[in-house]
Design a protein around this motif. Sequence first.
Motif, PDB file in Angstrom:
ATOM      1  N   SER A 136       0.812  -1.211   0.000  1.00  0.00           N
ATOM      2  CA  SER A 136       0.000   0.000   0.000  1.00  0.00           C
ATOM      3  C   SER A 136       0.849   1.267   0.000  1.00  0.00           C
ATOM      4  CB  SER A 136      -0.925   0.003   1.228  1.00  0.00           C
ATOM      5  OG  SER A 136      -1.599   1.234   1.326  1.00  0.00           O
ATOM      6  N   ASN A 137       0.291   2.316  -0.573  1.00  0.00           N
ATOM      7  CA  ASN A 137       0.933   3.629  -0.551  1.00  0.00           C
ATOM      8  C   ASN A 137       0.403   4.517   0.568  1.00  0.00           C
ATOM      9  OD1 ASN A 137       2.579   3.243  -2.890  1.00  0.00           O
ATOM     10  ND2 ASN A 137       0.754   3.548  -4.168  1.00  0.00           N
ATOM     11  N   TYR A 138      -0.617   4.020   1.276  1.00  0.00           N
ATOM     12  CA  TYR A 138      -1.261   4.828   2.305  1.00  0.00           C
ATOM     13  C   TYR A 138      -1.452   4.004   3.580  1.00  0.00           C
ATOM     14  CZ  TYR A 138      -2.456   7.551  -1.846  1.00  0.00           C
ATOM     15  OH  TYR A 138      -2.388   8.262  -3.028  1.00  0.00           O
ATOM     16  N   ASN A 139      -1.769   4.702   4.657  1.00  0.00           N
ATOM     17  CA  ASN A 139      -2.093   4.039   5.914  1.00  0.00           C
ATOM     18  C   ASN A 139      -3.606   3.828   5.995  1.00  0.00           C
ATOM     19  OD1 ASN A 139       0.583   4.009   6.951  1.00  0.00           O
ATOM     20  ND2 ASN A 139       0.374   6.166   7.558  1.00  0.00           N
ATOM     21  N   TYR A 140      -4.014   2.635   6.377  1.00  0.00           N
ATOM     22  CA  TYR A 140      -5.432   2.328   6.501  1.00  0.00           C
ATOM     23  C   TYR A 140      -5.705   1.697   7.858  1.00  0.00           C
ATOM     24  CZ  TYR A 140      -5.473   2.596   1.358  1.00  0.00           C
ATOM     25  OH  TYR A 140      -5.348   3.009   0.051  1.00  0.00           O
ATOM     26  N   ASP A 141      -6.878   1.986   8.414  1.00  0.00           N
ATOM     27  CA  ASP A 141      -7.359   1.223   9.564  1.00  0.00           C
ATOM     28  C   ASP A 141      -7.843  -0.132   9.060  1.00  0.00           C
ATOM     29  OD1 ASP A 141      -6.895   3.298  11.350  1.00  0.00           O
ATOM     30  OD2 ASP A 141      -8.886   4.164  11.020  1.00  0.00           O
ATOM     31  N   ILE A 142      -7.634  -1.157   9.864  1.00  0.00           N
ATOM     32  CA  ILE A 142      -8.079  -2.504   9.490  1.00  0.00           C
ATOM     33  C   ILE A 142      -9.350  -2.835  10.270  1.00  0.00           C
ATOM     34  CG2 ILE A 142      -7.513  -4.967   9.502  1.00  0.00           C
ATOM     35  CD1 ILE A 142      -4.547  -4.119   9.306  1.00  0.00           C
ATOM     36  N   HIS A 143     -10.447  -3.052   9.542  1.00  0.00           N
ATOM     37  CA  HIS A 143     -11.714  -3.425  10.154  1.00  0.00           C
ATOM     38  C   HIS A 143     -11.862  -4.946  10.102  1.00  0.00           C
ATOM     39  CE1 HIS A 143     -12.956   0.811   9.966  1.00  0.00           C
ATOM     40  NE2 HIS A 143     -12.430   0.812   8.747  1.00  0.00           N
ATOM     41  N   ILE A 144     -12.347  -5.528  11.182  1.00  0.00           N
ATOM     42  CA  ILE A 144     -12.518  -6.983  11.260  1.00  0.00           C
ATOM     43  C   ILE A 144     -13.965  -7.303  11.627  1.00  0.00           C
ATOM     44  CG2 ILE A 144     -11.772  -9.126  12.369  1.00  0.00           C
ATOM     45  CD1 ILE A 144      -9.136  -7.681  13.047  1.00  0.00           C
ATOM     46  N   VAL A 145     -14.563  -8.212  10.859  1.00  0.00           N
ATOM     47  CA  VAL A 145     -15.930  -8.651  11.127  1.00  0.00           C
ATOM     48  C   VAL A 145     -15.948 -10.168  11.172  1.00  0.00           C
ATOM     49  CG1 VAL A 145     -18.276  -8.814  10.203  1.00  0.00           C
ATOM     50  CG2 VAL A 145     -17.055  -6.650  10.089  1.00  0.00           C
ATOM     51  N   ASP A 146     -16.537 -10.747  12.216  1.00  0.00           N
ATOM     52  CA  ASP A 146     -16.751 -12.193  12.279  1.00  0.00           C
ATOM     53  C   ASP A 146     -18.092 -12.513  11.635  1.00  0.00           C
ATOM     54  OD1 ASP A 146     -14.388 -12.510  13.725  1.00  0.00           O
ATOM     55  OD2 ASP A 146     -15.403 -12.305  15.653  1.00  0.00           O
ATOM     56  N   SER A 147     -18.081 -13.449  10.679  1.00  0.00           N
ATOM     57  CA  SER A 147     -19.333 -13.777   9.999  1.00  0.00           C
ATOM     58  C   SER A 147     -19.258 -15.181   9.419  1.00  0.00           C
ATOM     59  CB  SER A 147     -19.620 -12.766   8.891  1.00  0.00           C
ATOM     60  OG  SER A 147     -20.909 -12.958   8.355  1.00  0.00           O
ATOM     61  N   LEU A 148     -20.409 -15.731   9.072  1.00  0.00           N
ATOM     62  CA  LEU A 148     -20.465 -17.083   8.529  1.00  0.00           C
ATOM     63  C   LEU A 148     -19.953 -17.161   7.096  1.00  0.00           C
ATOM     64  CD1 LEU A 148     -23.920 -18.250   9.931  1.00  0.00           C
ATOM     65  CD2 LEU A 148     -21.637 -18.841  10.776  1.00  0.00           C
ATOM     66  N   SER A 149     -20.002 -16.038   6.360  1.00  0.00           N
ATOM     67  CA  SER A 149     -19.513 -16.019   4.985  1.00  0.00           C
ATOM     68  C   SER A 149     -18.937 -14.649   4.678  1.00  0.00           C
ATOM     69  CB  SER A 149     -20.642 -16.342   3.994  1.00  0.00           C
ATOM     70  OG  SER A 149     -21.596 -15.291   3.971  1.00  0.00           O
ATOM     71  N   VAL A 150     -18.108 -14.589   3.651  1.00  0.00           N
ATOM     72  CA  VAL A 150     -17.468 -13.325   3.272  1.00  0.00           C
ATOM     73  C   VAL A 150     -18.512 -12.285   2.882  1.00  0.00           C
ATOM     74  CG1 VAL A 150     -15.934 -12.201   1.601  1.00  0.00           C
ATOM     75  CG2 VAL A 150     -15.324 -14.432   2.552  1.00  0.00           C
ATOM     76  N   GLU A 151     -19.436 -12.672   1.988  1.00  0.00           N
ATOM     77  CA  GLU A 151     -20.410 -11.693   1.517  1.00  0.00           C
ATOM     78  C   GLU A 151     -21.336 -11.226   2.635  1.00  0.00           C
ATOM     79  OE1 GLU A 151     -19.977 -14.893   0.558  1.00  0.00           O
ATOM     80  OE2 GLU A 151     -21.556 -15.459  -0.859  1.00  0.00           O
ATOM     81  N   ARG A 152     -21.702 -12.125   3.530  1.00  0.00           N
ATOM     82  CA  ARG A 152     -22.567 -11.719   4.645  1.00  0.00           C
ATOM     83  C   ARG A 152     -21.826 -10.740   5.563  1.00  0.00           C
ATOM     84  NH1 ARG A 152     -26.015 -15.758   8.668  1.00  0.00           N
ATOM     85  NH2 ARG A 152     -26.876 -14.120   9.989  1.00  0.00           N
ATOM     86  N   GLY A 153     -20.542 -10.990   5.782  1.00  0.00           N
ATOM     87  CA  GLY A 153     -19.739 -10.092   6.611  1.00  0.00           C
ATOM     88  C   GLY A 153     -19.625  -8.706   5.999  1.00  0.00           C
ATOM     89  N   ILE A 154     -19.450  -8.653   4.678  1.00  0.00           N
ATOM     90  CA  ILE A 154     -19.355  -7.364   3.985  1.00  0.00           C
ATOM     91  C   ILE A 154     -20.666  -6.600   4.121  1.00  0.00           C
ATOM     92  CG2 ILE A 154     -19.101  -6.249   1.722  1.00  0.00           C
ATOM     93  CD1 ILE A 154     -17.241  -8.583   0.955  1.00  0.00           C
ATOM     94  N   ILE A 155     -21.788  -7.294   3.919  1.00  0.00           N
ATOM     95  CA  ILE A 155     -23.096  -6.645   4.014  1.00  0.00           C
ATOM     96  C   ILE A 155     -23.343  -6.132   5.436  1.00  0.00           C
ATOM     97  CG2 ILE A 155     -25.591  -6.983   3.827  1.00  0.00           C
ATOM     98  CD1 ILE A 155     -24.066  -6.890   1.150  1.00  0.00           C
ATOM     99  N   GLN A 156     -22.978  -6.926   6.444  1.00  0.00           N
ATOM    100  CA  GLN A 156     -23.161  -6.501   7.829  1.00  0.00           C
ATOM    101  C   GLN A 156     -22.322  -5.258   8.133  1.00  0.00           C
ATOM    102  OE1 GLN A 156     -22.091 -10.233   9.661  1.00  0.00           O
ATOM    103  NE2 GLN A 156     -24.225 -10.808  10.022  1.00  0.00           N
TER     104      GLN A 156
END
Length: 278
Positions: free
Chosen positions: A210-230
Motif C-alpha cells: 500500500s501507498n497509504y495508511n489504513y485502519d483494518i476493520h474486522i468482522v466475524d461472519s459465517l460467509s465473506v459476503e454476509r460479513g461485507i453486508i453486515q
Amino acid sequence: MKKILVPTDFSECAKASEKYAEFLAKKTGAELLYLHIIHTPVDWSKLTKDQEHLFPEIMESIAKAKESLKSRIKAAESMGITAAKLLIFNNTNEKIHRYAEDENIDLVVMGSHGQYGFRDHIIGTNTYSMLRRSKMPVVVVKKEIENPKLETLVFATNFQSEMGSSFAKIEQLAEELKVKLHILYVNTPNNFKGTYDIINQGRSFLKEYSNYNYDIHIVDSLSVERGIIQFLEHGEYDGIAAITEGKSDFAQYFSPSITENLISMSNKPIISLKASGK
C-alpha cells in the motif's frame, strides 16, 4: 481515467447504469461512451442500401436506437460531459468486453436486476459475462440512485501476498475515482484467525503493497459476503470494491460467485476487478 463505457438497451435497468455512469464521468472528467448493440440476422455491414430495405423491422430499430443515443449524448453534454455513441450491428455471440478492449475503455458501468436466481437470467447475460471476462473494472448498478455519491469504498481482503498486485490496482482505481478505501477482513469459521494475528498480518501486507495508511476493520461472519453486508449496514459507505477469480482458499475473496452474491444482497454499486494475472 479517460474513458467510461456504459452499454445500454434503453431499459429501466440500463437507465440506472446510465445515470451512474454520467455521475462518474462528471466526477472524474472522463469521456462517456454509450454502447448499443442491435442483433441482426445477417452481417449488416455487408448489405447494400437496397438490401437493407428487405429488413424493415431492423431498419426501424436502428432509427430508434440512433435517436435514443442522440438524446443521451445531448443530455450528457448539457451536464458538461464529453460524450459519444457506439452503435454495433452484431449477428454473432461476441461479447461486450471485446468492444471495451477495442475502445481502450478504463471503466465499464452496467445494470443488474440483482435478485436471487439463475445468474445468467437474473444478473443479465452481458453483465454476467463482463464480470468474468473484462480486463477493466466493471461497476454494477442495481437500481437508480437519486443523488449518487462515491466518497468511500469497502474493500475486503484476506491479506495474502497473492492479492498484493490486485490490491495495488484497487488502490490506483480509488485514486482515480477520488474515494477513500476502508479495508475489511471477514473472519469466517473455515478460515478463523485471532484478532491480533489478523492485525499483524494486515499491517505487514499494507506496509508492502500500500501507498497509504489504513485502519483494518474486522468482522466475524459465517460467509465473506454476509460479513461485507453486515459491515455496510453499520456505517456510511457508498460502494463495494471486489476482486473476482481465484483458486483454492484464495478464492474466498476472488470467486465470481462472491461478487454475484453481493450484487444480489446489496443495493450499493459494486466495482469488480479481475484478479491480476487472470
